[in-house]
Write a protein that holds these residues in place. Structure first.
Motif, PDB file in Angstrom:
ATOM      1  N   SER A 171       0.919  -1.200  -0.058  1.00 17.98           N
ATOM      2  CA  SER A 171      -0.137   0.063   0.112  1.00 17.98           C
ATOM      3  C   SER A 171       0.822   1.136   0.075  1.00 17.98           C
ATOM      4  CB  SER A 171      -1.027  -0.038   1.126  1.00 17.98           C
ATOM      5  OG  SER A 171      -1.840   1.188   1.282  1.00 17.98           O
ATOM      6  N   THR A 172       0.732   1.937  -1.204  1.00 17.08           N
ATOM      7  CA  THR A 172       1.619   3.265  -1.163  1.00 17.08           C
ATOM      8  C   THR A 172       0.688   4.338  -1.003  1.00 17.08           C
ATOM      9  OG1 THR A 172       3.090   2.148  -2.695  1.00 17.08           O
ATOM     10  CG2 THR A 172       3.045   4.591  -2.693  1.00 17.08           C
ATOM     11  N   LEU A 173       1.266   5.390  -0.124  1.00 17.96           N
ATOM     12  CA  LEU A 173       0.385   6.511   0.329  1.00 17.96           C
ATOM     13  C   LEU A 173       0.538   7.425  -0.964  1.00 17.96           C
ATOM     14  CD1 LEU A 173      -0.150   8.065   3.650  1.00 17.96           C
ATOM     15  CD2 LEU A 173       0.276   9.571   1.643  1.00 17.96           C
ATOM     16  N   VAL A 174      -0.836   7.780  -1.544  1.00 18.36           N
ATOM     17  CA  VAL A 174      -0.822   8.776  -2.582  1.00 18.36           C
ATOM     18  C   VAL A 174      -1.072  10.287  -1.904  1.00 18.36           C
ATOM     19  CG1 VAL A 174      -2.259   9.375  -4.401  1.00 18.36           C
ATOM     20  CG2 VAL A 174      -1.623   7.101  -4.106  1.00 18.36           C
ATOM     21  N   THR A 175      -2.071  10.386  -1.000  1.00 21.22           N
ATOM     22  CA  THR A 175      -2.209  11.979  -0.440  1.00 21.22           C
ATOM     23  C   THR A 175      -3.158  11.671   0.809  1.00 21.22           C
ATOM     24  OG1 THR A 175      -3.080  14.099  -0.781  1.00 21.22           O
ATOM     25  CG2 THR A 175      -4.317  12.254  -1.781  1.00 21.22           C
ATOM     26  N   ARG A 176      -3.259  12.701   1.623  1.00 25.43           N
ATOM     27  CA  ARG A 176      -4.159  12.639   2.642  1.00 25.43           C
ATOM     28  C   ARG A 176      -4.651  13.891   3.338  1.00 25.43           C
ATOM     29  NH1 ARG A 176       1.793  10.978   5.482  1.00 25.43           N
ATOM     30  NH2 ARG A 176       2.652  12.361   4.047  1.00 25.43           N
ATOM     31  N   GLY A 177      -5.678  13.844   4.089  1.00 26.31           N
ATOM     32  CA  GLY A 177      -6.124  15.028   4.591  1.00 26.31           C
ATOM     33  C   GLY A 177      -6.694  14.887   6.243  1.00 26.31           C
ATOM     34  N   VAL A 178      -6.922  16.090   6.738  1.00 27.19           N
ATOM     35  CA  VAL A 178      -7.346  16.165   7.952  1.00 27.19           C
ATOM     36  C   VAL A 178      -8.502  16.957   8.313  1.00 27.19           C
ATOM     37  CG1 VAL A 178      -6.724  16.489  10.725  1.00 27.19           C
ATOM     38  CG2 VAL A 178      -5.065  15.559   8.901  1.00 27.19           C
TER      39      VAL A 178
END
Length: 675
Positions: free
Chosen positions: A445-452
């Protein structure tokens, strides 16, 4: 590299002082082409010191610009380096001084009266703030890895939540930097009284940031997003997909009324010509020269015929904490938002059904262990070996995940993904963390983007609206911008958690939240696969830099791991230790020996959000053996909490020749108004 012999102009360098109206003088270094004709001036203006910390970087670009027909000027801001005055909080006074510097440069006989500004990191927003004051002489700006929103796109808060990973470590670094003395080689015997006056005036930046936990006037002041129309200079906005400030680039190219173009590469928090991971690097200096020639010399270089946004489309890769070069390709969009990007909605109830878990308008409980986020990587990557997020499978296991079916064809996204969620929460406070991952057939699993999203800021970052316990509401937020190509056979994964330590400070309420998948959706900005058909390819020249003198690096006696995670099984404590890896001492051509070390520590109990603590220690040493000058600065910042307050402790000490000449401790408590 390009040798000075190949420049159109021979160059000369001089140090000088720029007078301000209140009598303070700013230390400046000027590289100029040897010519009788006035030339435009380029200004890089920042707190980092031109005579030591940024000298290697300065030597790569300022002589290059001078050799190509510009007076390239590097200035230390008030209270830093060899400039006079006292250090401040870095907005109003610094901006006013910057305007005065622009006007002073324009009035010099060797200047044509036209000025450009460029900067990265702390100096990048400074360019925008000064441009918003619209000094007549300032015609063009190049801003790199810079924020347009001091509150919600910087190292302090994210989605309304306190950034544990940025707040205290940044404060310790700024405290140490502000404590450095002027250099006697450049200011003579005045260095010591200037230093002692600075030390007496220093205040931990952490106090200002914790005193303003919502987006109030403190943060609005100096944020370019408050009034994009105030900026009249032409802006080239540059960022990297591995840098946290890339959303500012997207907003600038969308909202500025002034001429604007944008470039987002695969890069970390660096100038794009420096060949630091992740690459590939580009001929950034040549690209900016086109910008300067267009706006400062009136030469049609074709910059306005370039796409509004040139960006690197990341290809899918196995997870790794560093990539020498990130596979991908350059794409161009003639407008932003792009006509070739459309929203695709993925209902989370459909995703759940494909996983074999039917949902009939039911809620799914998301309650993550507090150490979720341990594999998040560095918030502000600088090209280190341990910067980027590792395989996300363990993080996914601590989250609630929604997977697509294996993709039958590629899906390319460009922009900011969004979430529309129906949420129930039994506490008054909470937070939602979303990660978008690329899951390969082998399960990696490769992280692409994120948010909070801090739930108390769901109705605006400028206010605190507590949740009604047991209440159900629809909320929405966006993830950080990205360009990524999901290949056929891979799955798109949305992972939701209620904790993300040490990026985000945990809320006192540890009960998590509940999600109704039947009324929730992931919105992806999908770019048409044929968008580039018929368009000329986006290309850049290879990197060039000046081949000037560089500092000699001495290997450190001991090397700490950049990042190590330690788990105490008996107590349930997780401890992340970070050593940013500044290398060994640097010996500069003028004889200065400069050394700095930093260690950060983050502790959390897996089942107790009130067990969160952070600590950052900085040591800086400056030595001139020929003058018998030996200075050491030590700074520390600590942050802890209870249910109602944060407690911030800071320390600063300064030693001359091994003897303490200044020492001070601070301790302050701040109500937890939002975080």
């Amino acid at each position: 590299m390009q040798h000075p012999a190949s420049y159109p102009y021979r160059t000369a360098r001089e140090d000088l002082r720029i007078p301000l109206a209140d009598g303070v003088e700013l230390f400046a270094r000027v590289w100029r082409p040897v010519t009788e004709e006035p030339v435009p001036a380029l200004l890089e203006y920042l707190p980092d010191r031109l005579s030591d910390r940024t000298a290697p970087r300065d030597a790569e670009r300022h002589p290059w610009y001078a050799g190509h027909g510009y007076a390239s000027v590097r200035v230390d801001v008030r209270g830093h380096g060899n400039s006079g005055g006292l250090p401040g909080d870095g907005s109003e006074q610094e901006t006013a001084d910057g305007v005065a510097v622009v006007e002073w440069l324009a009035a010099q006989p060797w200047c044509s009266g036209r000025v450009g500004m460029f900067g990265i990191s702390r100096s990048g927003p400074g360019c925008l703030r000064i441009a918003a004051r619209a000094p007549e002489a300032l015609k063009a700006v190049v801003t790199v890895c810079a924020t347009d929103d001091r509150y919600d796109n910087d190292v302090h808060y994210l989605g309304g939540s306190l950034l544990a990973v940025g707040m205290h470590a940044w404060s310790a670094a700024m405290l140490a930097f502000a404590g450095r003395p002027p250099d006697p080689k450049y200011v003579g015997d005045a260095w010591r009284p200037m230093w002692l006056e600075r030390l007496a005036a220093v205040e931990p930046p952490l106090h200002h940031r914790l005193g303003h936990q919502t987006r109030d006037d403190y943060w609005r002041s100096g944020s370019a997003c408050e009034d994009y129309g105030a900026i009249r200079a032409a802006v080239l906005a540059v960022g990297g997909w591995a840098d946290p400030y890339r959303d500012s680039v997207l907003r600038l190219v969308e909202h500025l009324d002034a001429p604007v173009r944008a470039i987002i590469g695969p890069w970390s928090h660096q100038y794009p010509d420096r060949s630091l991971p992740p690459g590939p690097a580009i001929g950034f200096l040549q690209e900016t020269l086109r910008w300067w020639d267009q706006w400062l010399k009136g030469v049609d270089t074709g910059v306005l015929r370039e796409p509004a946004l040139r960006s690197w489309m990341n290809e899918s890769v196995p997870p790794a904490t560093a990539y020498a070069n990130r596979p991908g390709r350059w794409v161009g969009d003639d407008s932003w938002p792009s006509l070739d990007v459309r929203e695709i909605h993925y209902g989370l109830d459909d995703v759940l059904r494909t996983a074999g878990t039917p949902s009939d308008d039911r809620f799914v409980h998301v309650r993550s262990p507090q150490h979720t986020g341990a594999d998040a990587g560095r918030f502000l990557p600088f090209g280190g070996a341990a910067d980027l997020p590792s395989d996300q499978r363990e993080e996914d296991g601590r989250s609630v995940c929604f997977d697509s079916v294996p993709l039958p064809e590629p899906v390319e996204i460009l922009g900011r993904a969004g979430l529309r969620l129906r949420v129930r929460c039994d506490g008054r406070r909470g937070q939602i963390v979303a990660r978008l991952c690329d899951v390969a057939p082998d399960g990696s699993s490769t992280l692409v983007t994120r948010g909070v999203l801090n739930l108390t800021s769901r109705r605006g970052r400028d206010r605190v609206v507590e949740w009604t316990p047991g209440g159900v509401e629809d909320v929405g937020f966006e993830l950080a911008g990205i360009a990524h190509s999901f290949p056929p056979g891979h799955r798109i994964r949305l992972a939701l958690s209620s904790a993300y330590w040490p990026w985000v400070w945990p809320q006192p309420w540890a009960g998590g939240f509940e999600l109704d998948p039947g009324h929730s959706a992931l919105v992806l900005p999908a770019r048409h696969l044929a968008a580039d058909a018929g368009s000329p390819p986006v290309t850049f020249e290879p990197p060039e830099q000046a081949a000037g003198p560089h500092a000699h690096v001495t290997e450190p006696l001991t090397e700490r791991p950049e990042r190590q995670l330690i788990r105490d099984i008996a107590t349930g404590e997780w401890r992340l230790e970070v050593s940013p890896g500044h290398g060994g001492p640097l010996t500069y051509p003028d004889g200065l020996v400069y050394d700095e070390h930093a260690v950060e520590e983050y502790r959390i109990l897996t089942d107790d959000p009130l067990g969160a603590t952070t600590r950052s220690d900085w040591t800086i040493r400056l030595e001139r053996p020929d003058l018998g000058w030996d200075i050491t600065i030590r700074a520390r910042s600590e942050l802890s909490c209870d249910a109602a307050h944060f407690t911030a402790r800071s320390h600063l000490s300064a030693l001359e020749g091994g003897s303490v000449v200044f020492e001070r401790d601070w301790e302050r408590r701040f109500p937890r108004t939002a975080s």
